[in-house]
Design an enzyme around this catalytic site. Structure first.
Site, PDB file in Angstrom:
ATOM      1  N   TYR A  65       0.823  -1.214   0.000  1.00 13.55           N
ATOM      2  CA  TYR A  65       0.000   0.000   0.000  1.00 13.55           C
ATOM      3  C   TYR A  65       0.861   1.270   0.000  1.00 13.55           C
ATOM      4  CZ  TYR A  65      -3.703  -3.294   1.136  1.00 13.55           C
ATOM      5  OH  TYR A  65      -4.576  -4.355   1.095  1.00 13.55           O
ATOM      6  N   SER A  66       2.050   1.164  -0.555  1.00 12.07           N
ATOM      7  CA  SER A  66       3.030   2.248  -0.476  1.00 12.07           C
ATOM      8  C   SER A  66       2.624   3.481  -1.282  1.00 12.07           C
ATOM      9  CB  SER A  66       4.385   1.734  -0.976  1.00 12.07           C
ATOM     10  OG  SER A  66       5.286   2.788  -1.167  1.00 12.07           O
ATOM     11  N   ASN A  67       2.512   4.636  -0.596  1.00  7.75           N
ATOM     12  CA  ASN A  67       2.317   5.902  -1.299  1.00  7.75           C
ATOM     13  C   ASN A  67       3.501   6.204  -2.208  1.00  7.75           C
ATOM     14  OD1 ASN A  67      -0.205   6.702  -0.155  1.00  7.75           O
ATOM     15  ND2 ASN A  67       0.862   7.252   1.730  1.00  7.75           N
ATOM     16  N   HIS A  68       4.673   5.818  -1.752  1.00  7.07           N
ATOM     17  CA  HIS A  68       5.899   6.079  -2.521  1.00  7.07           C
ATOM     18  C   HIS A  68       5.876   5.337  -3.857  1.00  7.07           C
ATOM     19  CE1 HIS A  68      10.089   6.900  -3.331  1.00  7.07           C
ATOM     20  NE2 HIS A  68      10.357   5.616  -3.381  1.00  7.07           N
ATOM     21  N   ILE A  69       5.456   4.066  -3.835  1.00 11.84           N
ATOM     22  CA  ILE A  69       5.356   3.288  -5.075  1.00 11.84           C
ATOM     23  C   ILE A  69       4.409   3.979  -6.057  1.00 11.84           C
ATOM     24  CG2 ILE A  69       4.371   1.151  -6.042  1.00 11.84           C
ATOM     25  CD1 ILE A  69       7.162   0.693  -5.070  1.00 11.84           C
TER      26      ILE A  69
END
Length: 301
Positions: A65-69
């Protein structure tokens, strides 16, 4: 074309208290490259765009659930750069299309490489192998924190932020707080609200910042990524009262803890407090899917 300098508003959160609380809306800096991620990538991406390379590629790391990804995938789509996400958890290989964040990242053109949690922990070795395989690629660490990212965070502080006594930010990998600490005025106290318990954070932030003008405060409300019913109620109440949506992993937890501290008279009367909304709102749909499966209250947006 490069990432441009963009200004965002500072809004007051009206409280019947002896202190004043404000929120800098970094979540509005860009519709997809949101919040502190924008400024962490500002120098990294702009310097990379200046380089001559046969084929530009950005590689980075993150969880389900990475915002960075998602943010890196958006950069790739906007600037026509191929992107590769090294995703923690081999089990996601067969079911990533059911994950809202990874599905959106894929729609933006990102390719994935799913690795075991053991291999993922050894990012130094992974990075070395990736750099050998893709010598012209820009490899950005998990969460986006490196020296160029810390430098980019300086743009979150402007003439308008100098009047505040306290500067507050949620803390994951520490790069954002380090940048705020480095650029803060001498009279300002920097508060970092940890959403992950990591004993190395204080030393890492000091290494990047070079200053000891910050204090770390636990705001995890459980393990990293855990969302409690109390978190959900706070986020929904905050949005109802002030018309501002908070994310459940970072800014929501910071503001919840900050409100507790204000109620406990942590701050001197007359203090002016500035908190940074660091974005991450794309993660709400994934969080709500998890909450829905568990028949729990969802975040309203």
């Amino acid at each position: 074309m490069k990432l441009p300098l963009i200004s965002v508003p500072i809004v007051e959160i009206p409280l019947e208290k002896t202190v004043r609380l404000f929120l800098k809306r970094e979540d509005l800096v860009h519709p997809e490259i949101s919040g502190n991620k924008y400024w962490k990538l500002f120098n990294n991406v702009n310097q990379y765009l200046e380089k001559l390379a046969p084929e530009k590629k950005i590689i980075t790391f993150g969880g389900a659930y990475s915002n960075h990804i998602f943010t890196i995938s958006a950069v790739g789509k906007i600037y026509k750069i191929s992107t590769l996400g090294i995703i923690r958890g081999e089990e996601l290989r067969e079911k990533w299309k059911d994950n809202f964040t990874l599905k959106k990242a894929s729609d933006n053109g990102m390719k994935f490489c799913f690795v075991s949690r053991a291999d993922y922990r050894d990012k130094e070795n992974l990075t070395k192998k990736l750099q050998e395989e893709f010598p012209d690629a820009l490899i950005i660490p998990e969460g986006g924190s490196n020296e160029l990212a810390v430098e980019g965070i300086q743009h979150m502080l402007t003439n308008d932020t100098k009047e505040f006594d306290y500067l507050c930010s949620a803390v994951g990998t520490g790069g954002t707080l380090a940048g705020i600490s480095r650029s803060a005025a001498e009279k300002q106290k920097v508060l970092g609200f940890k959403v992950v318990e990591d004993s190395s954070l204080e030393n890492q932030i000091f290494k990047w910042s070079g200053k000891k003008n910050f204090e770390l405060i636990s705001a995890g409300f459980g393990s990293y990524g855990k969302i409690t019913d109390e978190n959900i109620r706070f986020i929904n109440d905050f949005n109802d009262k002030f018309g501002i949506l908070l994310d459940p992993i970072y800014t929501g937890k910071m503001m919840q803890k900050l409100f507790e501290m204000i109620d406990d008279n942590y701050f001197e009367s007359g203090s002016k407090i500035l908190a940074f909304h660091t974005g991450g709102l794309q993660g709400i749909e994934g969080a709500n899917a998890m909450l829905r499966n568990k028949k729990r209250e969802e975040i309203r947006f």
